[in-house]
Design a protein around this motif. Sequence first.
Motif, PDB file in Angstrom:
ATOM      1  N   UNK A 121       0.843  -1.193   0.000  1.00 15.07           N
ATOM      2  CA  UNK A 121       0.000   0.000   0.000  1.00 15.07           C
ATOM      3  C   UNK A 121       0.883   1.250   0.000  1.00 15.07           C
ATOM      4  N   UNK A 122       0.617   2.163  -0.902  1.00 19.49           N
ATOM      5  CA  UNK A 122       1.386   3.410  -0.981  1.00 19.49           C
ATOM      6  C   UNK A 122       0.962   4.315   0.162  1.00 19.49           C
ATOM      7  N   UNK A 123       1.941   4.724   0.977  1.00 16.98           N
ATOM      8  CA  UNK A 123       1.674   5.616   2.103  1.00 16.98           C
ATOM      9  C   UNK A 123       1.964   7.074   1.763  1.00 16.98           C
ATOM     10  N   UNK A 124       2.973   7.308   0.904  1.00 15.12           N
ATOM     11  CA  UNK A 124       3.346   8.683   0.563  1.00 15.12           C
ATOM     12  C   UNK A 124       4.156   8.696  -0.728  1.00 15.12           C
ATOM     13  N   UNK A 125       4.023   9.792  -1.466  1.00 17.64           N
ATOM     14  CA  UNK A 125       4.830  10.039  -2.657  1.00 17.64           C
ATOM     15  C   UNK A 125       5.345  11.466  -2.539  1.00 17.64           C
ATOM     16  N   UNK A 126       6.671  11.627  -2.568  1.00 18.34           N
ATOM     17  CA  UNK A 126       7.286  12.940  -2.393  1.00 18.34           C
ATOM     18  C   UNK A 126       8.374  13.158  -3.433  1.00 18.34           C
ATOM     19  N   UNK A 127       8.551  14.403  -3.873  1.00 19.92           N
ATOM     20  CA  UNK A 127       9.681  14.686  -4.762  1.00 19.92           C
ATOM     21  C   UNK A 127      10.987  14.573  -3.987  1.00 19.92           C
ATOM     22  N   UNK A 128      12.040  14.145  -4.658  1.00 19.32           N
ATOM     23  CA  UNK A 128      13.337  13.965  -4.011  1.00 19.32           C
ATOM     24  C   UNK A 128      14.424  14.080  -5.080  1.00 19.32           C
ATOM     25  N   UNK A 129      15.670  13.949  -4.680  1.00 20.47           N
ATOM     26  CA  UNK A 129      16.807  13.939  -5.604  1.00 20.47           C
ATOM     27  C   UNK A 129      17.611  12.677  -5.325  1.00 20.47           C
ATOM     28  N   UNK A 130      17.929  11.919  -6.381  1.00 22.05           N
ATOM     29  CA  UNK A 130      18.724  10.698  -6.263  1.00 22.05           C
ATOM     30  C   UNK A 130      19.819  10.749  -7.304  1.00 22.05           C
ATOM     31  N   UNK A 131      21.061  10.723  -6.848  1.00 23.71           N
ATOM     32  CA  UNK A 131      22.235  10.771  -7.719  1.00 23.71           C
ATOM     33  C   UNK A 131      22.161  11.919  -8.721  1.00 23.71           C
ATOM     34  N   UNK A 132      21.674  13.075  -8.249  1.00 25.94           N
ATOM     35  CA  UNK A 132      21.618  14.275  -9.079  1.00 25.94           C
ATOM     36  C   UNK A 132      20.396  14.392  -9.968  1.00 25.94           C
ATOM     37  N   UNK A 133      19.475  13.429  -9.896  1.00 26.98           N
ATOM     38  CA  UNK A 133      18.269  13.458 -10.721  1.00 26.98           C
ATOM     39  C   UNK A 133      17.051  13.747  -9.853  1.00 26.98           C
ATOM     40  N   UNK A 134      16.102  14.511 -10.395  1.00 30.73           N
ATOM     41  CA  UNK A 134      14.828  14.726  -9.723  1.00 30.73           C
ATOM     42  C   UNK A 134      14.026  13.437  -9.827  1.00 30.73           C
ATOM     43  N   UNK A 135      13.541  12.938  -8.695  1.00 33.57           N
ATOM     44  CA  UNK A 135      12.812  11.675  -8.643  1.00 33.57           C
ATOM     45  C   UNK A 135      11.617  11.804  -7.701  1.00 33.57           C
ATOM     46  N   UNK A 136      10.767  10.801  -7.707  1.00 27.66           N
ATOM     47  CA  UNK A 136       9.729  10.669  -6.692  1.00 27.66           C
ATOM     48  C   UNK A 136      10.168   9.596  -5.714  1.00 27.66           C
ATOM     49  N   UNK A 137      10.014   9.887  -4.431  1.00 27.50           N
ATOM     50  CA  UNK A 137      10.274   8.903  -3.386  1.00 27.50           C
ATOM     51  C   UNK A 137       8.903   8.350  -2.982  1.00 27.50           C
ATOM     52  N   UNK A 138       8.740   7.019  -3.122  1.00 25.92           N
ATOM     53  CA  UNK A 138       7.456   6.387  -2.825  1.00 25.92           C
ATOM     54  C   UNK A 138       7.621   5.524  -1.585  1.00 25.92           C
ATOM     55  N   UNK A 139       6.820   5.816  -0.556  1.00 28.36           N
ATOM     56  CA  UNK A 139       6.847   5.022   0.667  1.00 28.36           C
ATOM     57  C   UNK A 139       5.737   3.974   0.577  1.00 28.36           C
ATOM     58  N   UNK A 140       6.111   2.715   0.724  1.00 29.00           N
ATOM     59  CA  UNK A 140       5.170   1.612   0.573  1.00 29.00           C
ATOM     60  C   UNK A 140       5.136   0.771   1.853  1.00 29.00           C
ATOM     61  N   UNK A 141       3.929   0.467   2.306  1.00 28.36           N
ATOM     62  CA  UNK A 141       3.749  -0.453   3.430  1.00 28.36           C
ATOM     63  C   UNK A 141       3.575  -1.839   2.824  1.00 28.36           C
ATOM     64  N   UNK A 142       4.675  -2.608   2.837  1.00 26.57           N
ATOM     65  CA  UNK A 142       4.668  -3.939   2.234  1.00 26.57           C
ATOM     66  C   UNK A 142       4.595  -5.032   3.247  1.00 26.57           C
ATOM     67  N   UNK A 143       4.542  -6.264   2.776  1.00 25.91           N
ATOM     68  CA  UNK A 143       4.448  -7.403   3.686  1.00 25.91           C
ATOM     69  C   UNK A 143       5.809  -7.854   4.195  1.00 25.91           C
ATOM     70  N   UNK A 144       6.885  -7.446   3.515  1.00 23.51           N
ATOM     71  CA  UNK A 144       8.214  -7.897   3.902  1.00 23.51           C
ATOM     72  C   UNK A 144       9.007  -6.741   4.477  1.00 23.51           C
TER      73      UNK A 144
END
Length: 77
Positions: free
Chosen positions: A54-77
Amino acid sequence: GHVNEVFIDGTTAEVLGLQSLDDSVFEQKSIIDDIELIDFNQAAELATKSLPGEVLAVEPDIFEGFDVYKVEIDGTD
C-alpha cells in the motif's frame, strides 16, 4: 509578454520565488524533449509493480543528481 522561471515547493505547491528571463531562452533546446515525465500517481503505480504493498506517501526527491519521486510503501516484507 514576459518569460518567468518559477520555483515551487514540490510538497506544498508554495511559490518560493521567480526570476525574469529574456526571450533567448526560447532559442535553446530543452532536455525535457528527451525525457518522459510522470506524475505522482504514475510514480506510485510503477513502484507498486516492483514492490507490492500500500502506498503511504509520494514525495519529490533527488537521487544521484536526478529529480525523482520517493514512494513510501507499506509492504508485507
